[in-house]
Design a protein around this motif. Structure first.
Motif, PDB file in Angstrom:
ATOM      1  N   GLU A 125       4.399   6.845   9.839  1.00  0.00           N
ATOM      2  CA  GLU A 125       3.473   5.721   9.959  1.00  0.00           C
ATOM      3  C   GLU A 125       4.211   4.404  10.171  1.00  0.00           C
ATOM      4  N   ALA A 142       0.835  -1.206   0.000  1.00  0.00           N
ATOM      5  CA  ALA A 142       0.000   0.000   0.000  1.00  0.00           C
ATOM      6  C   ALA A 142       0.869   1.256   0.000  1.00  0.00           C
ATOM      7  N   ASN A 143       1.974   1.232   0.737  1.00  0.00           N
ATOM      8  CA  ASN A 143       2.897   2.363   0.755  1.00  0.00           C
ATOM      9  C   ASN A 143       3.517   2.615  -0.612  1.00  0.00           C
ATOM     10  N   GLN A 185       5.675  11.398   5.884  1.00  0.00           N
ATOM     11  CA  GLN A 185       4.457  10.788   6.436  1.00  0.00           C
ATOM     12  C   GLN A 185       4.572   9.266   6.443  1.00  0.00           C
ATOM     13  N   LYS A 186       5.117   8.700   5.390  1.00  0.00           N
ATOM     14  CA  LYS A 186       5.312   7.243   5.327  1.00  0.00           C
ATOM     15  C   LYS A 186       6.255   6.775   6.430  1.00  0.00           C
ATOM     16  N   SER A 223       1.078   4.625  -2.547  1.00  0.00           N
ATOM     17  CA  SER A 223       0.505   5.754  -1.825  1.00  0.00           C
ATOM     18  C   SER A 223       1.003   7.092  -2.382  1.00  0.00           C
ATOM     19  N   ASN A 224       0.159   8.099  -2.271  1.00  0.00           N
ATOM     20  CA  ASN A 224       0.520   9.458  -2.688  1.00  0.00           C
ATOM     21  C   ASN A 224       1.101  10.281  -1.535  1.00  0.00           C
ATOM     22  N   LYS A 225       1.241   9.679  -0.361  1.00  0.00           N
ATOM     23  CA  LYS A 225       1.762  10.399   0.797  1.00  0.00           C
ATOM     24  C   LYS A 225       3.243  10.714   0.599  1.00  0.00           C
TER      25      LYS A 225
END
Length: 59
Positions: free
Chosen positions: A34, A20-21, A30-31, A24-26
Motif C-alpha cells: 500500500e 493509521a498504519n 500488505q502495508k 492497523s492489523n494488516k
C-alpha cells in the motif's frame, strides 16, 4: 520541497496514513504494498485506459 496548499495537504495526508498504519492489523507485506502504491497517481485517459505515473514527476 512542495509549496502551496497542495503540498500541505499531501504532508497531512501522509501523516494520517502513517498513523493509521501504526494501528492497523494488516501484515507488514500488505502495508509495504500500500505504501508503494501511494507513490503513484492514476489519471483516466479514456473509458478503457488509465495512466499511472509517479507523484514526484507531477511537480
Amino acid at each position: 520541497m512542495e509549496l502551496g496548499s497542495a503540498g500541505t495537504v499531501t504532508i497531512l495526508a501522509e501523516a494520517i496514513f502513517q498513523l493509521a498504519n501504526l494501528f492497523s492489523n494488516k501484515d507488514a507485506e500488505q502495508k509495504k504494498i500500500e505504501s508503494q502504491i501511494r507513490k503513484y497517481k492514476i489519471k483516466k485517459i479514456n473509458e478503457n485506459e488509465l495512466l499511472l505515473y509517479l507523484r514526484q514527476l507531477d511537480y
